[in-house]
Design a protein around this motif. Sequence first.
Motif, short mmCIF file in Angstrom:
data_model
loop_
_atom_site.label_atom_id
_atom_site.label_comp_id
_atom_site.label_asym_id
_atom_site.label_seq_id
_atom_site.Cartn_x
_atom_site.Cartn_y
_atom_site.Cartn_z
N GLN A 165 -6.62 4.33 6.43
CA GLN A 165 -6.61 3.37 7.56
C GLN A 165 -7.26 3.97 8.82
OE1 GLN A 165 -2.49 1.51 5.72
NE2 GLN A 165 -2.53 1.84 7.91
N GLU A 175 -2.17 7.29 3.77
CA GLU A 175 -2.38 6.03 4.49
C GLU A 175 -3.20 6.26 5.77
OE1 GLU A 175 0.07 2.37 3.22
OE2 GLU A 175 0.72 3.12 5.16
N SER A 213 0.84 -1.20 0.00
CA SER A 213 0.00 0.00 0.00
C SER A 213 0.88 1.25 0.00
CB SER A 213 -0.94 0.00 1.20
OG SER A 213 -0.23 -0.02 2.42
N ASP A 227 6.14 2.80 7.06
CA ASP A 227 6.10 2.21 5.71
C ASP A 227 6.32 3.27 4.64
OD1 ASP A 227 5.20 0.07 7.20
OD2 ASP A 227 3.73 -0.55 5.72
MG LIG Z 1 0.21 -1.43 4.16
#
Ligand SMILES: [Mg+2]
Length: 338
Positions: free
Chosen positions: A156, A152, A120, A164
């Motif tokens: 999320q 992200e 992702s 990440d």
């Molecule tokens: Mg991920």
Amino acid sequence: MTISSAPGKVYLFGEHAVVYGEPAVPCAIERRATVTVERRSDDHIRVEARDLSLDGFTVEYTGDTEYRPDVDVPTALVDAAMGYVDAAVEQARDAADMPDAGFDIIVESDIPLGAGLGSSAAVVVAGIDAATRELNTPLDCREVARRAYNAEYDVQDGQASRADTFCSAMGGVVYVEGDECRRMTAPNLPFVIGFDGGAGDTGELVAGVRRLRSEYDFAAKTVGSIGEIVRQGETLLQNANPETTPGQALLTELGQFMDFDHGLLEALGVSSRTLDNMVWAAREAGAYGAKLTGAGGGGCIVALDETSETETALEYTAECHDVFRAELDRIGVRVEES
Ligand SMILES: [Mg+2]
Ligand SMILES: Nc1ncnc2c1ncn2[C@@H]1O[C@H](COP(=O)(O)OP(=O)(O)O)[C@@H](O)[C@H]1O
Ligand SMILES: C[C@@](O)(CCOP(=O)(O)O)CC(=O)O
């Protein structure tokens, strides 16, 4: 047309705990997501996600209206799939102050999805880089990382760390602790990856750890102990010579820390039988250490072994669907073509 690519990663240590402000050390690996972006004359977004299912699929949509898949795929899959690309487009539009910019987008990737290798983040980082360049507003790596984190975080529901996205944007070995993100000098480590062919649900797994941590003091202490492993592991890496092949003493100690980290992740409920079986296969084959990587629940383990023993053992492990070596990628996000 602009093409950018960005690497996936493995966690040497620190996943999950990093969500609560503890440190983590992710390492970028030579497996990439590549995003091709071409400006359109209208405000439509057309996305071809070639690796999202067996044959991939294409969706076209405008602004915030509903998705219109060209082929018959479940809407939930399309929503889940498009969340990250959509968020990357929003970040690029915002950076260029062009809220109506439309794009044709192709996503290609050799990072397995939802397997703990940061697919992702790689898609979001490469997407923001290519789209902002296409709008003549190129960003430096740190700004791409910052915006990718925002993307992200939105997708999320606030359950994301900077690890990440920073690692994918910068490449190499990085240290992330809360808002502090920096590159580290570190030697090339002999990573072997075992993949069970499955995936874990990052949101659910993070939510599970969050619950345990708030309910039980011993779970909160377990998260803190992971942070302690990372701090000591970072010291080991800082003292190593980045130019030479890491020696046995360093690998032995790093491996021991990885094993300990896996044990604590297992205690927090984010491992699985297949991940544990691959971890044990690697250890019994003589790996210095082995642990799950990323959110867990299924997906990948990472082991340290400079010989071929762990690869061979994993090839003969029933739960292991694929095994490969992962070289450290020191480059991070890069333009392939513009
Ligand atoms: Mg991920
Ligand atoms: N090749 C791809 N094309 C489009 N979207 C992708 C691709 N790879 C990953 N994604 C997005 O990332 C999601 C997986 O991310 P995540 O659950 O965080 O796992 P991980 O980052 O460990 O791979 C996918 O559901 C999809 O939304
Ligand atoms: C569990 C976590 O620490 C890592 C998730 O990694 P991945 O998406 O499974 O590759 C969550 C995060 O740091 O955002």
